[in-house]
Write an enzyme that holds these catalytic residues in place. Structure first.
Site, PDB file in Angstrom:
ATOM      1  CB  VAL A 152     -33.733   2.362  15.745  1.00 39.84           C
ATOM      2  CG1 VAL A 152     -33.843   3.866  16.029  1.00 39.84           C
ATOM      3  CG2 VAL A 152     -33.717   1.592  17.045  1.00 39.84           C
ATOM      4  CE1 TYR A 153     -31.850   4.678   7.725  1.00 39.32           C
ATOM      5  CE2 TYR A 153     -32.762   2.678   6.762  1.00 39.32           C
ATOM      6  CZ  TYR A 153     -32.227   3.939   6.609  1.00 39.32           C
ATOM      7  OH  TYR A 153     -32.073   4.465   5.355  1.00 39.32           O
ATOM      8  CB  SER A 154     -37.208  -0.329   9.834  1.00 42.56           C
ATOM      9  OG  SER A 154     -38.274  -0.677   8.981  1.00 42.56           O
ATOM     10  CB  SER A 156     -36.327   6.723  11.668  1.00 42.42           C
ATOM     11  OG  SER A 156     -35.470   6.216  10.655  1.00 42.42           O
ATOM     12  CE  LYS A 157     -34.373   6.976   6.363  1.00 41.34           C
ATOM     13  NZ  LYS A 157     -34.160   8.374   5.897  1.00 41.34           N
TER      14      LYS A 157
END
Length: 242
Positions: A152-154, A156-157
């Protein structure tokens, strides 16, 4: 010749800690005024006392629609202008996707992606009218590599990497530079959600950097002559392997 910061005004989100605070301190040391946008009112008050009049506190909750929309107008009211917008606030989710609840996913995407897009959109009329400005977004090395323990973090980035580079092309003829800094793991509260084993290995191997080292990269980008844009700077701990 490097461009000076004397007399400039920066607006930084997530300014009360981590990379945002380190960049705030660096800009103030270089002669700029900084509007510190953060939801931690107590921390902002303490920073105003420590940093002096060059630090202008602005309580903002980027996850609240009205508060987010009021940020740029509030900064202009307090400081009169915005030369630099540093969209730095963000959050982190690690682990397998199945372990993450959907409300947490929404919160991350709203803060890491939606708020950035809205903040940039809100500052553009002011910068376009003046024909000058710098927009810097804190991205991540996870926006350049598919990191399996943080989907999820990856994701978003990766979205932010695309957004920054499309906006750079939209605005580079209007006197506005758009760029991003993409650090590897930074010693900050965001790492609290890292898988414990990954965090332990990173600490033992020296695979973490300090917020000040990311702030140094931001200052390098901001002080280039106006005919130079650093479109992205990846800043990694030397021992970090990804």
């Amino acid at each position: 010749m490097a461009e000076g910061m004397q007399g400039k005004v920066a607006l930084i989100t997530g300014a009360a800690s981590g990379i945002g605070l380190a960049t705030t301190e660096a800009l103030i040391a270089a002669g700029a005024r900084v509007v510190l946008a953060d939801r931690d009112e107590k921390a902002l008050g303490a920073l105003r006392s420590r940093l002096g009049e060059a630090a202008v506190p602005l309580v903002v909750d980027l996850l609240d629609l009205e508060s987010c929309a009021a940020m740029v107008p509030g900064a202009l009211e307090k400081a009169g202008r915005i030369d630099i917008l540093h969209c730095n606030a963000g959050t982190y989710i690690g682990g397998d996707l199945i372990e993450t609840d959907t409300a947490t996913i929404d919160r991350m995407l709203n803060l890491n992606v939606n708020a950035v897009m809205k903040n940039v959109r809100d500052v553009l009329p002011h910068m376009i009218e003046r024909g000058s400005g710098d927009i810097v977004v804190t991205c991540s090395v996870a926006g350049h590599a598919a990191v399996p323990w943080e989907p999820v973090y990856s994701g978003s980035k990766w979205a932010i990497t695309c957004f920054v580079q499309t906006m750079r092309r939209q605005l580079n003829k209007k006197g506005i530079r758009v760029s991003q800094v993409s650090p590897g793991p930074v010693v900050s509260a965001l790492l609290a959600d890292w898988p414990e084993e990954n965090l332990r290995k990173a600490k033992e191997s020296g695979s973490l950097i300090e917020p000040t080292e990311v702030a140094d990269a931001v200052m390098f980008m901001l002080t280039r002559p106006r005919n130079v844009t650093i479109r992205d700077m990846i800043v990694l701990p030397t021992n970090f392997d990804i």
